[in-house]
Scaffold this active site. Structure first.
Site, mmCIF file in Angstrom:
data_model
loop_
_atom_site.group_PDB
_atom_site.id
_atom_site.type_symbol
_atom_site.label_atom_id
_atom_site.label_comp_id
_atom_site.label_asym_id
_atom_site.label_seq_id
_atom_site.Cartn_x
_atom_site.Cartn_y
_atom_site.Cartn_z
ATOM 1 N N LYS A 7 1.558 22.794 26.001
ATOM 2 C CA LYS A 7 1.282 22.571 24.574
ATOM 3 C C LYS A 7 0.490 23.737 24.041
ATOM 4 O O LYS A 7 -0.455 24.206 24.684
ATOM 5 C CB LYS A 7 0.444 21.280 24.456
ATOM 6 C CG LYS A 7 0.183 20.845 23.043
ATOM 7 C CD LYS A 7 1.291 19.977 22.499
ATOM 8 C CE LYS A 7 1.204 19.753 21.003
ATOM 9 N NZ LYS A 7 1.695 20.901 20.206
ATOM 10 N N LYS A 32 -8.267 23.462 27.443
ATOM 11 C CA LYS A 32 -8.569 22.601 26.293
ATOM 12 C C LYS A 32 -7.923 21.217 26.481
ATOM 13 O O LYS A 32 -8.553 20.189 26.271
ATOM 14 C CB LYS A 32 -8.038 23.268 25.018
ATOM 15 C CG LYS A 32 -8.580 22.703 23.740
ATOM 16 C CD LYS A 32 -7.878 23.312 22.524
ATOM 17 C CE LYS A 32 -8.111 24.807 22.408
ATOM 18 N NZ LYS A 32 -7.537 25.343 21.146
ATOM 19 N N LYS A 65 1.198 29.046 24.702
ATOM 20 C CA LYS A 65 0.951 29.724 23.410
ATOM 21 C C LYS A 65 2.134 30.616 23.099
ATOM 22 O O LYS A 65 2.818 31.093 24.008
ATOM 23 C CB LYS A 65 -0.317 30.576 23.489
ATOM 24 C CG LYS A 65 -0.931 30.843 22.134
ATOM 25 C CD LYS A 65 -1.645 29.594 21.650
ATOM 26 C CE LYS A 65 -2.470 29.816 20.430
ATOM 27 N NZ LYS A 65 -3.452 28.731 20.302
ATOM 28 N N THR A 72 -8.523 20.082 13.286
ATOM 29 C CA THR A 72 -9.337 21.032 14.057
ATOM 30 C C THR A 72 -10.782 20.971 13.565
ATOM 31 O O THR A 72 -11.724 20.833 14.360
ATOM 32 C CB THR A 72 -8.771 22.460 13.909
ATOM 33 O OG1 THR A 72 -7.393 22.432 14.310
ATOM 34 C CG2 THR A 72 -9.532 23.458 14.761
ATOM 35 N N ASN A 84 -7.318 27.388 7.609
ATOM 36 C CA ASN A 84 -7.294 25.931 7.757
ATOM 37 C C ASN A 84 -8.607 25.384 8.318
ATOM 38 O O ASN A 84 -9.226 24.497 7.731
ATOM 39 C CB ASN A 84 -6.087 25.546 8.645
ATOM 40 C CG ASN A 84 -6.073 24.063 8.973
ATOM 41 O OD1 ASN A 84 -6.856 23.590 9.777
ATOM 42 N ND2 ASN A 84 -5.196 23.313 8.336
ATOM 43 N N SER A 131 -2.319 16.661 17.383
ATOM 44 C CA SER A 131 -0.940 17.039 17.740
ATOM 45 C C SER A 131 -0.388 16.069 18.786
ATOM 46 O O SER A 131 0.777 15.659 18.726
ATOM 47 C CB SER A 131 -0.904 18.453 18.331
ATOM 48 O OG SER A 131 -0.790 19.417 17.319
HETATM 49 N N1 GLU Z 1 -3.181 26.186 17.695
HETATM 50 C C1 GLU Z 1 -4.090 25.091 17.892
HETATM 51 C C2 GLU Z 1 -5.038 25.389 19.033
HETATM 52 O O1 GLU Z 1 -5.268 26.520 19.366
HETATM 53 C C3 GLU Z 1 -3.366 23.762 18.046
HETATM 54 C C4 GLU Z 1 -2.435 23.649 19.189
HETATM 55 C C5 GLU Z 1 -1.593 22.392 19.164
HETATM 56 O O2 GLU Z 1 -1.768 21.589 18.288
HETATM 57 O O3 GLU Z 1 -0.753 22.265 20.062
HETATM 58 O O4 GLU Z 1 -5.645 24.515 19.592
#
Ligand code: GLU
Length: 417
Positions: free
Chosen positions: A64, A88, A100, A184, A215, A346
């Site tokens: 993810k 994370k 990513k 976030t 955001n 998410s």
């Molecule tokens: N881009 C966000 C992060 O760095 C969200 C990632 C997601 O929702 O999968 O945590």
């Protein structure tokens, strides 16, 4: 960048008795694909863009992580961001590994139609790598719900059936989740509120400086100011503003939303323009880096006056600046915990897509709050137990979950004993 990120893994490993096989597995990305996306521009010409997707580790579940569009995106950055996503998701106990993606592009230079072609080209190139049970992208720097909608639509065309669970952060009309847009910032906000007393923010002065007004930055400004915090400085990619008496957040959001910069507010009332680097050192109680990596480094870490740093960006404090902040008594709420609200909602979106049953916004807020507080509390306690900073405590927490999963597959000990 990845080497520097891995020093935090090494440090956490010294506190745990993990099998060397675990560390070996976590030191390298599982797979990274680099491609060149070729799209037709509005003037009829063709232009190509470098793009990547990294699935760092999938021991705990499908991978993810977001996709960023940025002119300075690089392979090393994508691998590092995917490493952080792995930790994370483990910190929050989400059933995911880390990934990513990125495209090396300045999206502000593209028309909307070009941006759509680029987003669809990304999905065409990575269609066999992503999937609802394999790898689930989401928004990141300079990508948004509209782009996620195009990408979900493109994936559905390729698979010949709608497949909303392949991507999160979609528009509500296409199976997005309520509460994903500010998730976030909201996760970071719940964390700060939960630890307010321990951080010395309860009852005391609550001056906030925010670096980055996308955001995450915009929503944290809104949530904190509604709660009585005073936003004294804000920056965006074009500059920064400062007013010790407080900046009106609604005005800052209006200036930014009109396609401009917060700097347009300079000169109004007591608002003064300052440099982006000055923002790091302004008099405040809470500093919120909400932009890019390595913004607080050995060159400016000693200037930080805030007692608490809330990392809403990924990797905003460089690894070698950690000890400077710690020596100065600055408490850092680390990225892999502090900004994990985004990936947590998410996860809720993905669950709702798979259930075909959609939750109310208050249910989403409540579930996010419960998880943020529970994991934040465990990390606070781990920090005390090991006498260490919260970043190391977060890595210890995530590493023990990752180690359990990796060891369950069998380590050397398992095969030789
Ligand atoms: N881009 C966000 C992060 O760095 C969200 C990632 C997601 O929702 O999968 O945590």
């Amino acid at each position: 960048m990845l080497d520097s990120a891995l020093t935090r893994l090494d440090r956490a490993a010294t506190f745990l008795n993990v099998d060397p096989d675990v560390i070996e597995k976590l030191k390298f990305p599982k797979e990274t694909l680099s491609v060149r996306l070729m799209i037709r521009m509005d003037d009829g010409s063709r232009r190509s863009f470098l793009a990547w997707r990294c699935r760092y580790d999938d021991t705990r579940g499908p991978t993810k992580g977001g996709i960023r569009f940025h002119p300075q995106a690089s392979l090393d950055e994508v691998n590092t961001l995917a490493f952080w996503m792995t930790f994370k998701c483990a910190v929050m106990n989400l059933p995911y590994g880390g990934a990513k993606g990125a495209v090396q592009v300045d999206p502000r230079e593209l028309s909307k139609a070009e941006l759509e072609r680029l987003s669809r080209a990304y999905v065409q190139a990575f269609a066999s790598m992503i999937g609802p049970d394999r790898d689930i992208p989401a928004p990141d720097v300079y990508t948004n719900a509209m782009i996620m909608g195009w990408m979900a639509d493109e994936y559905g065309s390729i698979r010949n059936e709608p497949c909303p669970a392949v991507i999160t952060g979609k528009p509500i009309a296409l199976g997005g989740s309520l509460g994903r847009d500010d998730a976030t910032a909201r996760g970071g906000y719940y964390l700060v509120k939960h630890l307010e007393r321990e951080l010395g923010l309860e009852g005391g002065p609550k001056r906030v400086a925010i670096q980055g007004f996308g955001n995450a930055g915009m929503h944290i400004a809104r949530l904190l100011s509604a709660d009585g915090y005073r936003i004294v400085a804000i920056s965006d990619s074009r500059g920064a503003i400062h007013d010790p008496d407080g900046i009106d957040v609604a005005q800052a959001i209006a200036a930014k939303s009109a396609g401009g910069s917060v700097v347009a507010l300079a000169g109004r009332g007591g608002i003064r323009e300052i440099s982006g680097d000055e923002l790091i050192g302004v008099e405040c109680d809470l500093l919120v880096p909400a932009a890019l990596e390595d913004q607080i480094h050995t060159g400016n870490a000693h200037q930080v006056k805030a007692r608490t740093v809330l990392e809403l960006a990924n990797g905003p404090v460089s690894a070698d600046a950690d000890p400077i902040l710690a020596e100065n008594g600055v408490v850092v709420l680390p990225d892999i915990l502090a900004n994990a609200g985004g990936v947590t909602v998410s996860y809720f979106e993905w669950v709702q897509n798979r259930q075909g049953y959609y939750w109310r916004q208050d249910e989403i807020h409540e579930r996010l709050k419960t998880i943020m507080e529970a994991e934040g509390e465990k990390i606070w306690q781990l920090g005390k137990e090991h006498g260490t900073d919260l970043r190391t405590a977060s890595y210890i927490h995530a590493l023990s979950r990752l180690a359990n999963a990796i060891e369950a597959h069998g380590t050397q000990k398992f095969f030789t004993a």
